[in-house]
Design a protein around this motif. Structure first.
Motif, short mmCIF file in Angstrom:
data_model
loop_
_atom_site.label_atom_id
_atom_site.label_comp_id
_atom_site.label_asym_id
_atom_site.label_seq_id
_atom_site.Cartn_x
_atom_site.Cartn_y
_atom_site.Cartn_z
N ASP A 1 0.85 -1.20 0.00
CA ASP A 1 0.00 0.00 0.00
C ASP A 1 0.88 1.25 0.00
O ASP A 1 2.11 1.14 0.04
N SER A 2 0.27 2.42 -0.05
CA SER A 2 1.07 3.63 -0.24
C SER A 2 1.97 3.93 0.95
O SER A 2 2.94 4.68 0.83
N ASP A 3 1.67 3.36 2.11
CA ASP A 3 2.54 3.54 3.27
C ASP A 3 3.47 2.36 3.51
O ASP A 3 4.14 2.28 4.54
N ASN A 4 3.49 1.43 2.56
CA ASN A 4 4.36 0.25 2.69
C ASN A 4 4.14 -0.50 3.99
O ASN A 4 5.11 -0.94 4.63
N HIS A 5 2.90 -0.65 4.41
CA HIS A 5 2.64 -1.38 5.64
C HIS A 5 3.15 -2.82 5.53
O HIS A 5 2.95 -3.48 4.52
N TYR A 6 3.79 -3.24 6.62
CA TYR A 6 4.36 -4.58 6.67
C TYR A 6 4.03 -5.20 8.03
O TYR A 6 4.16 -4.53 9.06
N TYR A 7 3.58 -6.44 8.05
CA TYR A 7 3.27 -7.13 9.29
C TYR A 7 4.04 -8.46 9.34
O TYR A 7 3.78 -9.34 8.51
N PRO A 8 4.97 -8.61 10.29
CA PRO A 8 5.71 -9.87 10.40
C PRO A 8 4.77 -11.05 10.62
O PRO A 8 5.00 -12.15 10.13
N SER A 9 3.66 -10.80 11.35
CA SER A 9 2.64 -11.83 11.51
C SER A 9 1.31 -11.12 11.67
O SER A 9 1.12 -10.34 12.61
N GLY A 10 0.39 -11.36 10.75
CA GLY A 10 -0.88 -10.65 10.81
C GLY A 10 -2.00 -11.48 10.23
O GLY A 10 -1.86 -12.70 10.06
N THR B 1 3.32 -5.34 -8.93
CA THR B 1 2.01 -5.31 -8.25
C THR B 1 1.28 -3.99 -8.50
O THR B 1 0.52 -3.89 -9.46
N ILE B 2 1.56 -2.98 -7.69
CA ILE B 2 0.76 -1.76 -7.75
C ILE B 2 0.98 -0.98 -9.06
O ILE B 2 0.04 -0.41 -9.62
N MET B 3 2.21 -0.99 -9.58
CA MET B 3 2.43 -0.30 -10.85
C MET B 3 1.74 -1.05 -11.98
O MET B 3 1.26 -0.43 -12.94
N GLY B 4 1.70 -2.36 -11.88
CA GLY B 4 0.96 -3.15 -12.86
C GLY B 4 -0.52 -2.80 -12.84
O GLY B 4 -1.15 -2.63 -13.89
N ALA B 5 -1.07 -2.65 -11.63
CA ALA B 5 -2.48 -2.28 -11.50
C ALA B 5 -2.74 -0.93 -12.16
O ALA B 5 -3.74 -0.74 -12.85
N LYS B 6 -1.80 0.00 -11.98
CA LYS B 6 -1.97 1.33 -12.60
C LYS B 6 -1.95 1.23 -14.13
O LYS B 6 -2.73 1.89 -14.82
N ALA B 7 -1.05 0.41 -14.66
CA ALA B 7 -0.98 0.27 -16.12
C ALA B 7 -2.28 -0.30 -16.68
O ALA B 7 -2.68 0.02 -17.80
N LEU B 8 -2.97 -1.12 -15.86
CA LEU B 8 -4.24 -1.73 -16.29
C LEU B 8 -5.44 -0.84 -15.94
O LEU B 8 -6.58 -1.24 -16.16
N MET B 9 -5.18 0.35 -15.39
CA MET B 9 -6.24 1.27 -14.95
C MET B 9 -7.10 0.64 -13.85
O MET B 9 -8.28 0.95 -13.73
N LEU B 10 -6.50 -0.25 -13.08
CA LEU B 10 -7.24 -0.96 -12.03
C LEU B 10 -6.66 -0.69 -10.65
O LEU B 10 -6.84 -1.48 -9.73
N GLN B 11 -5.99 0.46 -10.50
CA GLN B 11 -5.32 0.74 -9.21
C GLN B 11 -6.31 0.92 -8.05
O GLN B 11 -5.91 0.80 -6.91
N ASP B 12 -7.57 1.21 -8.36
CA ASP B 12 -8.54 1.33 -7.26
C ASP B 12 -9.07 -0.04 -6.83
O ASP B 12 -9.68 -0.18 -5.77
N GLU B 13 -8.84 -1.05 -7.65
CA GLU B 13 -9.35 -2.39 -7.36
C GLU B 13 -8.29 -3.34 -6.84
O GLU B 13 -8.57 -4.17 -5.98
N ILE B 14 -7.10 -3.26 -7.42
CA ILE B 14 -6.07 -4.27 -7.12
C ILE B 14 -4.68 -3.64 -6.99
O ILE B 14 -4.55 -2.43 -7.07
N GLY B 15 -3.68 -4.46 -6.76
CA GLY B 15 -2.28 -3.99 -6.73
C GLY B 15 -1.72 -3.84 -5.34
O GLY B 15 -0.51 -3.71 -5.16
N SER B 16 -2.58 -3.84 -4.32
CA SER B 16 -2.12 -3.77 -2.93
C SER B 16 -3.15 -4.47 -2.06
O SER B 16 -4.28 -4.68 -2.48
N LEU B 17 -2.71 -4.83 -0.85
CA LEU B 17 -3.61 -5.49 0.09
C LEU B 17 -4.10 -4.44 1.08
O LEU B 17 -3.37 -4.04 1.99
N GLU B 18 -5.32 -3.95 0.88
CA GLU B 18 -5.89 -2.97 1.81
C GLU B 18 -7.41 -3.03 1.73
O GLU B 18 -7.98 -3.42 0.71
N PRO B 19 -8.07 -2.65 2.83
CA PRO B 19 -9.53 -2.73 2.88
C PRO B 19 -10.17 -1.99 1.71
O PRO B 19 -9.73 -0.90 1.34
N GLY B 20 -11.18 -2.62 1.12
CA GLY B 20 -11.89 -1.99 0.01
C GLY B 20 -11.43 -2.50 -1.34
O GLY B 20 -12.16 -2.42 -2.32
#
Lengths: 433, 433
Positions: A14-23, A344-363
């Motif tokens: 995600d845009s803040d590079n959230h990382y969880y060692p165990s989540g 991941t996220i740059m691929g989503a942008k190239a596909l115009m799908l950055q609001d749907e995919i490319g990162s793991l975040e709610p929504g």
């Protein structure tokens, strides 16, 4: 139906590079509800009467599914068929003559083979440019993948009308398969489309309110020919024709001038880097570091299996980083993290799908891969992205979820009967080879 | 004990490039007795009172085990520890300070981790240059691998004597472990060894009747410094010191003049190409095509896991072919077949073990890998070597046999307790990091 992936290492991208060692990752239907530490899970989880399916993510790394931003999926039929040839000879003497023999119906199975390969390698979405695209749409529907499809267009010639009819037929598939099917308009390249025809394609894209997916500046020959014919580079040529007024995803981008890259940056043109294809066909090394410096979105593409031989973004991700360092002579060029962003996220942008995919975040849509990090090549534990990019390989992908549905579980495909696909691909091979 | 691998596709890599779409491999103890079609199996097979163990090779490709001709196996401890740095800074600020903390005993577990990784990736023999080599010898004995070991030498300095004592200790391990342990003499490089000391190393090699394993012309800086100090390139410098009168395996060979390559060819110096290390550390692209043209044997090496991050020759094989095409601009450069030769028989030659390993033929040691070719990335069936090099990855290696002993069966290691190795590697990490 809600699903909870537990005890999993998570790189969200995600845009803040959230990382969880165990989540944990919680998704409901096709949509991610929560990503984070288990203690902060929404309190209503167990109050809900719905049963929650649990997936044990121990020893796994959860990452957004990879995006293969440029491929020709049905070209799996040509894998290993014509190696060791330069691009033009390869196209004209081997690939095009066989392509003439392809028929509607054949490509369904060839795209199913591609889907099987991509899912096995953690690819959850792809952008395709080819023919008989309603076959591929059906394969996308059945395999459970997400895709942006485009009928490859050249012209004008006596087949243009038929091709445009196929664009219309493809448009009927748009948003079907639970919203997993999208479309773009794909003029093949400046050397196969006249300036007038490129404008026609632009109008088509406007009609369907979508973007353009095109091959751009792939070889030195393409650029030299364009300069000879139009007095400018392919990038400047496309800009002057107004193509960049629409969203554009341009595959290859190997031979670029500084002016080209400035134009791309100013006009938010997305580049799709295809390193294994560019090396295998000796097209050259794309200036990815310079594009990234300018803020250009650079996605990754495998290209078709005829040129690069496989559809693994894992491999392209590793190559992108290694080549950038080798090519620039700068060992700090294109870090592992940047390579994973491209996948991941740059691929989503190239596909115009950055609001749907490319990162793991709610929504966002639940397009998730779980990578088995228990092998000796990932030991000792350090930055998981460094391990992935420099040590990882496709076979480490253990489980793949697309749109909330498990399409591969512990390396077993759930939507594709591989033996049937092999039989049908053999049938096609017998008919055309 | 005799073992028969049946129904298997076989690429022998012998001098006649024998290939069997479906054949058998028979080995007795540590030695191959027969490779070919089942009908021509020696008639005495069933007369022998010994029980014959059968392995079903259906869906598999049998290939000689890969040879990793240049690595520093114990450096697995540094994997992912110091990325994104140029070679000199990486060595002096990150790796060397930690190496000072390594102790006898530690490296056994670090080399066991390397062995686990290499076996998992189809590597059956490796050539190692590092310290505490009797630890690594013990790891070779226990893991079942085959290796050519060398104590890395620099000098002269106040530790030279201790290092020479370690060479003597290593010599006691020579030919042990059913003959799987060999040794070479390893002066580190021209920038860490004085001319006089290089001559001392030559004498050591003569004393032990073995060859020299050295880093050569890895970076532009190394070559420039050598030219400044000695008025000649590292290759010419080593030649003038008489080093090439012995068998020499020279790692990297990135920055070579035409004269260098002529000298190497005339003196049968073997090059060890390490593409991922050379790219990751931005050392450059080795002129492999020109070396091969001159008839130079070019093997493949992963380098240590600190620099290239993994020990997979599968990956180096793929990179070698792709980079050669991209770098030369010639799509016909370095074919898949040549890449597989580099990974097998040419590797054996670099290790001076070409009479024992590197191809599947009667009389050679049974160092065999079975690669699972059933995945969608290998479909449709075409030239298996093309599929391997451009589509394959380490995880496809299913079963590995070294010296007639199964060391991995269906991806399960039989000689190494991976959990124990991980615990012990963690212990070392706690002590030095």
């Amino acid at each position: 139906m809600r699903t909870l992936i537990k005890n999993v290492e998570i790189v969200t991208m995600d845009s803040d590079n959230h990382y969880y060692p165990s989540g944990v990752i919680l998704f409901s239907g096709d949509t991610i509800e929560y990503v984070g530490i288990e203690q902060n899970l929404p309190a209503n989880l167990n109050e809900n009467t719905e049963k929650v399916k649990e997936i044990d993510g121990r020893g796994m790394l959860a990452l957004p599914g990879f995006v293969n931003a440029h491929t020709h999926s049905a070209m799996t039929i040509f894998r290993g068929y014509a190696d060791n040839l330069p691009l033009w000879e390869w196209l004209t003497t081997r690939i095009w003559p066989l392509e003439e023999k392809l028929q509607p119906g054949y490509t369904y199975w060839l795209s199913m083979l591609a889907a099987a390969e991509m899912i096995s390698a953690g690819v959850t979405a792809f952008s395709d440019m080819y023919m008989f695209m309603t076959d591929t749409a059906k394969a996308v529907e059945d395999s459970g993948m997400r895709a942006v499809l485009a009928r490859g267009l050249m012209g004008p010639d006596d087949q243009s009308e038929q091709r445009h009819k196929e664009v219309e037929e493809l448009a009927e598939w748009r948003y079907r398969a639970e919203g997993r099917i999208h479309m773009m308009i794909s003029p093949h390249a400046v050397y196969t489309c006249s300036p007038e025809y490129l404008k026609t394609c632009r109008k088509l894209a406007e009609k369907y309110q979508t973007g353009i997916h095109i091959h751009m500046s792939e070889t030195a020959k393409e650029v030299a020919d364009c300069v000879r014919e139009y007095g400018k580079t392919p990038v400047r040529h496309l800009y002057d024709l107004g193509i960049f007024e629409l969203p554009v995803a341009a595959a290859h981008c190997v031979h670029l001038t500084d002016d080209d890259m400035d134009l791309m940056a100013e006009n938010h043109v997305k580049a799709i880097h295809c390193p294994s294809s560019n090396m295998k066909l000796a097209s050259g090394f794309a200036p990815v570091d310079k594009m990234i410096e300018r803020g250009i979105t650079v996605a990754l593409g495998s290209d078709g299996a005829a040129s690069s031989n496989n559809l693994s973004i894992f491999k392209e991700m590793s190559l992108a980083s290694l080549i950038a360092k080798g090519y620039t002579g700068n060992a700090t060029a294109l870090s592992a993290e940047t390579a994973v962003k491209m996948a991941t996220i740059m691929g989503a942008k190239a596909l115009m799908l950055q609001d749907e995919i490319g990162s793991l975040e709610p929504g966002k849509k639940a397009d998730i891969q779980l990578i088995d990090m228990s092998g000796p090549h990932y030991y000792p534990k350090e930055d998981p992205l460094v391990h992935l990019v420099y040590s990882g390989y496709s076979g480490d992908v253990d489980t793949v979820i697309i749109n909330g549905k498990i399409v591969m579980e512990h390396r077993k495909l759930t939507t594709i009967d591989l033996e049937q696909v092999y039989r049908e691909v053999d049938n096609v091979a017998r008919k055309i080879k």
